[in-house]
Design a protein around this motif. Structure first.
Motif, PDB file in Angstrom:
ATOM      1  N   ALA A 162      26.748  95.719   9.746  1.00 13.60           N
ATOM      2  CA  ALA A 162      25.314  95.748   9.458  1.00 13.60           C
ATOM      3  C   ALA A 162      24.620  94.683  10.304  1.00 13.60           C
ATOM      4  CB  ALA A 162      25.067  95.478   7.985  1.00 13.60           C
ATOM      5  N   ASP A 163      23.338  94.905  10.631  1.00  9.62           N
ATOM      6  CA  ASP A 163      22.566  93.909  11.366  1.00  9.62           C
ATOM      7  C   ASP A 163      22.163  92.783  10.425  1.00  9.62           C
ATOM      8  OD1 ASP A 163      22.712  95.230  13.773  1.00  9.62           O
ATOM      9  OD2 ASP A 163      20.871  96.382  13.422  1.00  9.62           O
ATOM     10  N   VAL A 164      22.499  91.555  10.837  1.00 10.17           N
ATOM     11  CA  VAL A 164      22.251  90.377  10.012  1.00 10.17           C
ATOM     12  C   VAL A 164      21.615  89.309  10.905  1.00 10.17           C
ATOM     13  CG1 VAL A 164      23.312  88.672   8.485  1.00 10.17           C
ATOM     14  CG2 VAL A 164      24.325  90.921   8.695  1.00 10.17           C
ATOM     15  N   SER A 165      20.747  88.492  10.349  1.00 10.17           N
ATOM     16  CA  SER A 165      20.146  87.387  11.086  1.00 10.17           C
ATOM     17  C   SER A 165      21.229  86.407  11.532  1.00 10.17           C
ATOM     18  CB  SER A 165      19.135  86.665  10.192  1.00 10.17           C
ATOM     19  OG  SER A 165      18.726  85.459  10.788  1.00 10.17           O
ATOM     20  N   ASP A 166      21.066  85.848  12.722  1.00  8.01           N
ATOM     21  CA  ASP A 166      22.071  84.890  13.213  1.00  8.01           C
ATOM     22  C   ASP A 166      22.009  83.558  12.462  1.00  8.01           C
ATOM     23  OD1 ASP A 166      19.688  84.024  14.224  1.00  8.01           O
ATOM     24  OD2 ASP A 166      20.446  83.622  16.246  1.00  8.01           O
ATOM     25  N   CYS A 170      27.334  93.178   2.569  1.00  3.08           N
ATOM     26  CA  CYS A 170      28.673  93.098   1.963  1.00  3.08           C
ATOM     27  C   CYS A 170      29.000  91.713   1.400  1.00  3.08           C
ATOM     28  CB  CYS A 170      29.735  93.510   2.978  1.00  3.08           C
ATOM     29  SG  CYS A 170      29.909  92.391   4.376  1.00  3.08           S
ATOM     30  N   GLY A 171      28.228  90.678   1.766  1.00  2.00           N
ATOM     31  CA  GLY A 171      28.427  89.346   1.217  1.00  2.00           C
ATOM     32  C   GLY A 171      29.485  88.509   1.901  1.00  2.00           C
ATOM     33  N   VAL A 172      30.053  88.988   3.015  1.00  2.00           N
ATOM     34  CA  VAL A 172      31.077  88.211   3.707  1.00  2.00           C
ATOM     35  C   VAL A 172      30.429  86.956   4.315  1.00  2.00           C
ATOM     36  CG1 VAL A 172      30.879  89.341   5.974  1.00  2.00           C
ATOM     37  CG2 VAL A 172      33.045  88.372   5.266  1.00  2.00           C
ATOM     38  N   GLN A 173      31.163  85.848   4.310  1.00  2.00           N
ATOM     39  CA  GLN A 173      30.641  84.603   4.854  1.00  2.00           C
ATOM     40  C   GLN A 173      30.665  84.667   6.377  1.00  2.00           C
ATOM     41  OE1 GLN A 173      32.742  81.063   3.658  1.00  2.00           O
ATOM     42  NE2 GLN A 173      31.051  79.749   4.264  1.00  2.00           N
ATOM     43  N   LEU A 174      29.503  84.452   6.990  1.00  2.00           N
ATOM     44  CA  LEU A 174      29.379  84.517   8.440  1.00  2.00           C
ATOM     45  C   LEU A 174      29.572  83.158   9.083  1.00  2.00           C
ATOM     46  CD1 LEU A 174      26.292  86.879   8.620  1.00  2.00           C
ATOM     47  CD2 LEU A 174      28.686  87.491   8.943  1.00  2.00           C
ATOM     48  N   ALA A 186      25.817  91.588  14.527  1.00  5.02           N
ATOM     49  CA  ALA A 186      26.535  92.573  13.711  1.00  5.02           C
ATOM     50  C   ALA A 186      27.516  91.850  12.803  1.00  5.02           C
ATOM     51  CB  ALA A 186      27.270  93.567  14.592  1.00  5.02           C
ATOM     52  N   CYS A 187      27.531  92.245  11.545  1.00  2.00           N
ATOM     53  CA  CYS A 187      28.487  91.687  10.590  1.00  2.00           C
ATOM     54  C   CYS A 187      29.886  92.121  11.007  1.00  2.00           C
ATOM     55  CB  CYS A 187      28.163  92.198   9.184  1.00  2.00           C
ATOM     56  SG  CYS A 187      29.404  91.737   7.949  1.00  2.00           S
ATOM     57  N   PRO A 188      30.838  91.202  11.064  1.00  2.00           N
ATOM     58  CA  PRO A 188      32.199  91.573  11.472  1.00  2.00           C
ATOM     59  C   PRO A 188      32.908  92.480  10.463  1.00  2.00           C
ATOM     60  CG  PRO A 188      32.128  89.269  10.826  1.00  2.00           C
ATOM     61  CD  PRO A 188      30.722  89.768  10.809  1.00  2.00           C
ATOM     62  N   GLU A 189      32.428  92.492   9.236  1.00  2.74           N
ATOM     63  CA  GLU A 189      33.085  93.279   8.184  1.00  2.74           C
ATOM     64  C   GLU A 189      32.511  94.686   8.069  1.00  2.74           C
ATOM     65  OE1 GLU A 189      36.170  93.282   5.450  1.00  2.74           O
ATOM     66  OE2 GLU A 189      35.576  91.608   6.695  1.00  2.74           O
TER      67      GLU A 189
END
Length: 110
Positions: A11-15, A23-27, A5-8
């Motif tokens: 949304a489900d995002v690949s690890d 949203c484009g936040v840096q993971l 899960a994106c912290p911002e």
């Protein structure tokens, strides 16, 4: 490939993703490759060695100037010291430009 899960935006995002697709936040930060690490550490070691070479060379040259007998020998040693220092600094600048370009070209892609 797991989903996180994106912290911002949650949304489900690949690890393995660097940024959230929504949203484009840096993971996570991109990492430099093996060749890039070698170039980076070569750049650091080169600068340390050139600094040491300049300091040690000037120390040895000042001893030579002080122990020279005549004023002509002292003048020759001073001229040689100046030429040697100029060559070291020129090599240092040229090497830093070349290695700096390699460091820049091998930096991690975002």
């Amino acid at each position: 490939m797991a989903l996180i899960a994106c912290p911002e935006c949650s949304a489900d995002v690949s690890d393995s993703a660097l940024n959230c697709a929504k949203c484009g936040v840096q993971l996570r930060k991109p990492k430099r490759g093996f060749f890039g690490k070698i170039i980076k550490y070569t750049f650091i070691v080169f600068n340390l060695l050139m600094g040491w070479w300049l300091v040690a060379g000037m120390g040895a040259a000042s001893e030579t100037i002080q122990t020279a007998g005549s004023s002509a020998e002292q003048a020759g040693a001073a001229i040689g010291t100046g030429l040697g220092a100029a060559m070291i600094i020129g090599l240092w600048v040229f090497g830093d430009i070349i290695l700096g370009l390699f460091v820049m070209l091998t930096r991690p892609k975002s």
